[in-house]
Design a protein around this motif. Sequence first.
Motif, PDB file in Angstrom:
ATOM      1  N   THR A   1      19.499  80.726  -3.513  1.00 30.66           N
ATOM      2  CA  THR A   1      19.563  81.734  -2.461  1.00 30.66           C
ATOM      3  C   THR A   1      19.119  81.127  -1.137  1.00 30.66           C
ATOM      4  N   LYS A   2      19.603  81.684  -0.048  1.00 34.17           N
ATOM      5  CA  LYS A   2      19.224  81.225   1.279  1.00 34.17           C
ATOM      6  C   LYS A   2      17.873  81.844   1.660  1.00 34.17           C
ATOM      7  N   ARG A   3      17.002  81.007   2.169  1.00 34.15           N
ATOM      8  CA  ARG A   3      15.685  81.474   2.603  1.00 34.15           C
ATOM      9  C   ARG A   3      15.442  81.024   4.038  1.00 34.15           C
ATOM     10  N   HIS A   4      14.621  81.817   4.730  1.00 33.44           N
ATOM     11  CA  HIS A   4      14.307  81.530   6.131  1.00 33.44           C
ATOM     12  C   HIS A   4      13.059  80.653   6.203  1.00 33.44           C
TER      13      HIS A   4
ATOM     14  N   GLN B   1      17.909  78.132   7.922  1.00 32.19           N
ATOM     15  CA  GLN B   1      18.321  78.826   6.712  1.00 32.19           C
ATOM     16  C   GLN B   1      18.647  77.746   5.687  1.00 32.19           C
TER      17      GLN B   1
ATOM     18  N   MET C   1       7.846  77.980  -4.560  1.00 32.26           N
ATOM     19  CA  MET C   1       8.528  78.980  -3.756  1.00 32.26           C
ATOM     20  C   MET C   1       8.428  80.359  -4.385  1.00 32.26           C
TER      21      MET C   1
ATOM     22  N   ASP D   1      11.047  87.247  -1.694  1.00 35.85           N
ATOM     23  CA  ASP D   1      12.398  86.803  -1.337  1.00 35.85           C
ATOM     24  C   ASP D   1      12.704  86.978   0.146  1.00 35.85           C
ATOM     25  N   THR D   2      12.040  87.919   0.794  1.00 31.32           N
ATOM     26  CA  THR D   2      12.319  88.177   2.211  1.00 31.32           C
ATOM     27  C   THR D   2      11.283  87.544   3.135  1.00 31.32           C
ATOM     28  N   GLU D   3      10.316  86.867   2.565  1.00 35.32           N
ATOM     29  CA  GLU D   3       9.225  86.314   3.367  1.00 35.32           C
ATOM     30  C   GLU D   3       9.657  85.021   4.059  1.00 35.32           C
ATOM     31  N   THR D   4       9.341  84.913   5.346  1.00 30.53           N
ATOM     32  CA  THR D   4       9.581  83.680   6.088  1.00 30.53           C
ATOM     33  C   THR D   4       8.496  82.669   5.738  1.00 30.53           C
TER      34      THR D   4
END
Length: 327
Positions: free
Chosen positions: A3-6, A23, A77, A82-85
């Motif tokens: 998945t793409k993460r910031h 990203q 990780m 999942d939404t955490e920068t």
Amino acid sequence: MGTKRHFRVWRGDDTGGSLEDFQVEVNEGEVVLDVIHRLQATQTPDLAVRWNCKAGKCGSCSMEINGKPRLGCMTRMSTFSDTETVTVTPLRTFPVIRDLVTNVNFNYQKARELPAFAPPKGVEPGEYRMQQVDVERSQEFRKCIECYLCQNVCHVVRDHEENKRAFSGPRFFIRAAELDMHPLDARTDRKELAQAEQGLGYCNITKCCTEVCPEHIKITDNAIIPMKERVVDRRYDPVTWLGRKIFRRDQLDEPAMAHSSSPSTEAADTSSHWHQQGPQPQAPAVGADGKLPVAELYLDRPAASSPFGDDQEFPLPPDQVRYNHPH
């Protein structure tokens, strides 16, 4: 596919820098250092990061992740939502060289200032004997991987530049405690030197160093506090107090360093003025041809076939051997 993460990663050098956004793909089971390597491979090939073993044993990949000092290779990780920068920055206490790489020379200088283990006289290497209880007592401190996370969070090092010269920091307090507990160390002044030269009194035992240690060493409870107690025991012992009424104060304050003829004192004398500039690296001795002399050893038995031909005789005739004994 992951998945793409910031990610936000600090980019810059000693002249300045800023956080840059990325990203990046993250797969199951990966650690932050894996993601940093993927960034290097796919988006920022010039991103500088220090690492070595990727197993949490070398201490090289120290960095700050979301504001907390951690090892990049030991921070999974999965610990972030999942939404955490995920924000990655260099250690704040030490000067930045480039990107996530900092200059930790301060720690190497403090390591040089700390007197090394002093073996007892009359005991040769291989003849040392210790009880298992003595081994276990200081075994915890030998787990240190020198990641310098404890040095990074210590407020005396981080926030008080004027104290750095007189303060070694928690990593070297545990080294001093380890040697002070060692039954074969000939020095008897470890605690006095920790107080007088390493700045033990500056530490106010906030335990922040213990909280960030990846090896879970109880730096404060098992090293710093006992060292402080041993210093206090000596300085405020009633017998010592009475002695101050009889002898000069300096005779009691620095007995091991100035007024003893024991073997440990000889070692102590060599460590005075720790903060002087240490010896500088010397260039290797080269011959007139600009090359290093080659040392060849005399072989006492036939060897394998020579790569230079089968006519070579072994052992080599002594008159054809040039042997330079290392000095």
